[in-house]
Design an enzyme around this catalytic site. Sequence first.
Site, short mmCIF file in Angstrom:
data_model
loop_
_atom_site.label_atom_id
_atom_site.label_comp_id
_atom_site.label_asym_id
_atom_site.label_seq_id
_atom_site.Cartn_x
_atom_site.Cartn_y
_atom_site.Cartn_z
N ASP A 155 0.37 -1.72 0.03
CA ASP A 155 -0.13 -0.20 -0.02
C ASP A 155 1.26 1.15 0.00
OD1 ASP A 155 -1.82 1.73 -0.06
OD2 ASP A 155 -2.97 0.80 1.85
N HIS B 17 -10.44 -1.21 -7.56
CA HIS B 17 -9.87 -0.45 -6.44
C HIS B 17 -9.36 0.82 -6.85
CE1 HIS B 17 -9.50 1.78 -2.38
NE2 HIS B 17 -8.93 1.73 -1.95
C1 HEM Z 1 -9.59 -1.86 4.01
C2 HEM Z 1 -9.70 -0.96 2.79
C3 HEM Z 1 -8.11 -0.49 2.14
C4 HEM Z 1 -8.24 -1.48 0.94
C5 HEM Z 1 -7.62 -2.32 1.71
C6 HEM Z 1 -6.85 -0.75 0.47
C7 HEM Z 1 -6.09 -1.15 -0.57
C8 HEM Z 1 -5.59 -0.49 -2.09
C9 HEM Z 1 -4.58 -0.41 -2.30
C10 HEM Z 1 -3.38 -2.64 -2.21
C11 HEM Z 1 -3.67 -0.25 -3.19
C12 HEM Z 1 -3.10 -0.03 -4.18
C13 HEM Z 1 -1.89 0.80 -3.31
C14 HEM Z 1 -1.24 2.24 -3.50
O1 HEM Z 1 -1.37 2.34 -5.09
O2 HEM Z 1 -0.83 2.84 -3.36
C15 HEM Z 1 -4.42 0.85 -3.04
C16 HEM Z 1 -4.77 2.57 -3.52
C17 HEM Z 1 -5.77 3.23 -4.30
N1 HEM Z 1 -6.13 3.83 -2.12
FE1 HEM Z 1 -7.42 2.04 -0.93
N2 HEM Z 1 -7.27 0.78 0.81
C18 HEM Z 1 -8.55 1.07 1.38
C19 HEM Z 1 -9.12 2.13 1.20
C20 HEM Z 1 -9.69 2.88 0.69
C21 HEM Z 1 -10.49 3.75 0.69
C22 HEM Z 1 -11.65 4.44 2.18
C23 HEM Z 1 -10.27 4.74 -0.58
C24 HEM Z 1 -10.94 6.11 -0.18
C25 HEM Z 1 -12.20 6.56 -0.53
C26 HEM Z 1 -8.97 4.88 -0.76
C27 HEM Z 1 -8.12 5.11 -1.79
C28 HEM Z 1 -7.46 4.69 -2.37
C29 HEM Z 1 -6.80 5.58 -3.57
C30 HEM Z 1 -6.85 7.06 -3.56
C31 HEM Z 1 -5.92 4.48 -3.78
C32 HEM Z 1 -4.62 5.12 -4.66
C33 HEM Z 1 -5.18 4.86 -6.52
C34 HEM Z 1 -4.02 5.32 -7.57
O3 HEM Z 1 -2.97 6.22 -6.83
O4 HEM Z 1 -3.80 4.98 -8.70
N3 HEM Z 1 -8.55 3.35 -0.65
N4 HEM Z 1 -5.59 0.60 -2.25
#
Ligand code: HEM
Length: 454
Positions: A153, A298
């Site tokens: 992450d 996601h």
């Molecule tokens: C338990 C809940 C969550 C898990 C397991 C999770 C997991 C991840 C993972 C594995 C990544 C990829 C790593 C990265 O690109 O930095 C990611 C990216 C991201 N997540 Fe989550 N996330 C969660 C909750 C959330 C929530 C609640 C939001 C917003 C409402 C969010 C917004 C984002 C954003 C904006 C990115 C970057 C996307 C990009 O720039 O390509 N995440 N998340």
Amino acid sequence: MQKHNQLFYFFTIHDAARFKRHLAWDIAPVVASVAQLSQVHRQPLVALNIAFSHAGLLALGVTEDLGDSVFAGGQAADAVQSFNEDTASWVPQFVGDAVHGVILLASDATHLIDRQVFHLEATFGASMSKVYSLPAAIRPGDQAGHEMFGFLDGISQPAIQQLHKTPLPGQNVIDAGVIITGATGDVVDTKDNVPVIRPGWAVGGSFLAFRQLKQLVPEFNQYLLQNAPAGDGSLQARADLMGARMVGRWKSGAPVDLAPAADDPELGADPQRNNNFTYEHEGFNLSTDQSHCPFSAHTRKTRPRADLTSLNISDKPNSIMRSGIPYGQEVTPEEEASGTTIHERGLAFVAYQSQLAKGFQFLQQSWANNETFPPKKTPAEIGFDPIIGQAADGKARLVAGVDPNNTSATLSMPQFVISRGGEYFFSPPISALRGHLSGVDQVVHEHPGRHRFH
Ligand code: HEM
Ligand SMILES: *[C@@H]1O[C@H](CO)[C@@H](O)[C@H](O)[C@H]1NC(C)=O
Ligand SMILES: *[C@@H]1O[C@H](CO)[C@@H](O)[C@H](O)[C@H]1NC(C)=O
Ligand SMILES: *[C@@H]1O[C@H](CO)[C@@H](O)[C@H](O)[C@H]1NC(C)=O
Ligand SMILES: *[C@@H]1O[C@H](CO)[C@@H](O)[C@H](O)[C@H]1NC(C)=O
Ligand SMILES: *[C@@H]1O[C@H](CO)[C@@H](O)[C@H](O)[C@H]1NC(C)=O
Ligand SMILES: *[C@@H]1O[C@H](CO)[C@@H](O)[C@H](O)[C@H]1NC(C)=O
């Protein structure tokens, strides 16, 4: 560079006058500069930081409008209205107005955090008390930096144009005002479509969305095995492919858009390459082709890249700075074998933005929970974000595109991330801790971004 342990210490204020004195004399001097926030691409290092809920500002006698209606309404009301959430699943302390603020403590050793809490409680005495606290920590061994499902992450963070000299390839370069209140680019309240006006003392801060997101890890793993796509590889390899397509990245961090068939740990670990993609490829039809990455993944739901820019829509105003950290213990053999969670674990989610209605709230409501987002796709039914999407009560949580052999197929998925609630906070500039919030009015206005985010 990242602190290993964190504690989220939620407090309520009993004696505003005394609390303010300690805020000015004991807290303000030690609040870490959030300078780190702008430099990280993992979690920021904040030794001690403090942020206030709307109820907390009222308790301090601060009644000015900060220019954010979502903040003013509080998260419980917003979650029910905007995300169809039922607060019955919430940590009870997050329902109601008792949480006045949060102190974020970070250290490489839990005993240092304990000592700091002891010191804070002794200093503040009866002027405040703990309502709830959540300890969180980086996962052990090779899982360091990975969230509880096992995916690396904190890879993709926006770069602030006014502060970063050289963004990484593919990094989202945004105006400071998308994250920092009152800075360049902090302009219109999306909720009411009126120009945003911040009180002078609130310039240079940021709104912090905190969420305790419980993750059903053994259930998630079992689901992947039971629903693995057909193919030639081993069951585990096919389950891993499905998990990667749900997230948009493999566990190593390698984006499926660049590595659609198998994990590529070298790519995942290379900051020059692991964010350098748009979901668009030559000879690729962006509105139909999910062979590399499902439209519902996601990372794609929460930052659609070419899905919007190809339509001349910018996704920059809807950027957040994330600094979440896992909480809870590792999955036990018993849990893994039974496919059932016994011990609560998940993500202590933290997102900073200058406007909640454009940041966290928008990503959750208008993108992750929106079955027809991204727009102009065939098939048009994208379904929910498989990781964080929340269906309305009693409705199926449909997710399309994850089966690589038939991207038109739709799955009705159980929810693997359960909200335990949270709160919206305002993280003030240090000058306001010393000045306005302590009741000492200063003539000097914070220069946007200078103190905390340089
Ligand atoms: C338990 C809940 C969550 C898990 C397991 C999770 C997991 C991840 C993972 C594995 C990544 C990829 C790593 C990265 O690109 O930095 C990611 C990216 C991201 N997540 Fe989550 N996330 C969660 C909750 C959330 C929530 C609640 C939001 C917003 C409402 C969010 C917004 C984002 C954003 C904006 C990115 C970057 C996307 C990009 O720039 O390509 N995440 N998340
Ligand atoms: C499914 O697609 C994979 C490649 O993604 C391929 O190797 C496999 O043979 C396909 N299986 C079926 C049953 O079509
Ligand atoms: C980033 O991607 C572009 C377009 O695919 C490519 O031309 C460039 O070489 C990549 N940069 C790096 C550092 O790999
Ligand atoms: C992409 O697919 C859509 C939907 O089938 C179609 O309308 C469009 O013409 C295609 N675009 C290109 C460039 O082939
Ligand atoms: C986006 O803007 C460019 C340049 O103004 C224009 O050529 C193109 O047709 C626009 N695309 C869409 C989908 O509106
Ligand atoms: C869902 O997405 C569609 C298009 O992608 C958009 O028109 C609509 O306004 C969105 N719904 C919400 C609630 O934001
Ligand atoms: C793909 O899924 C769609 C929707 O469920 C279904 O109608 C279609 O028959 C499937 N195609 C194949 C080749 O299995």
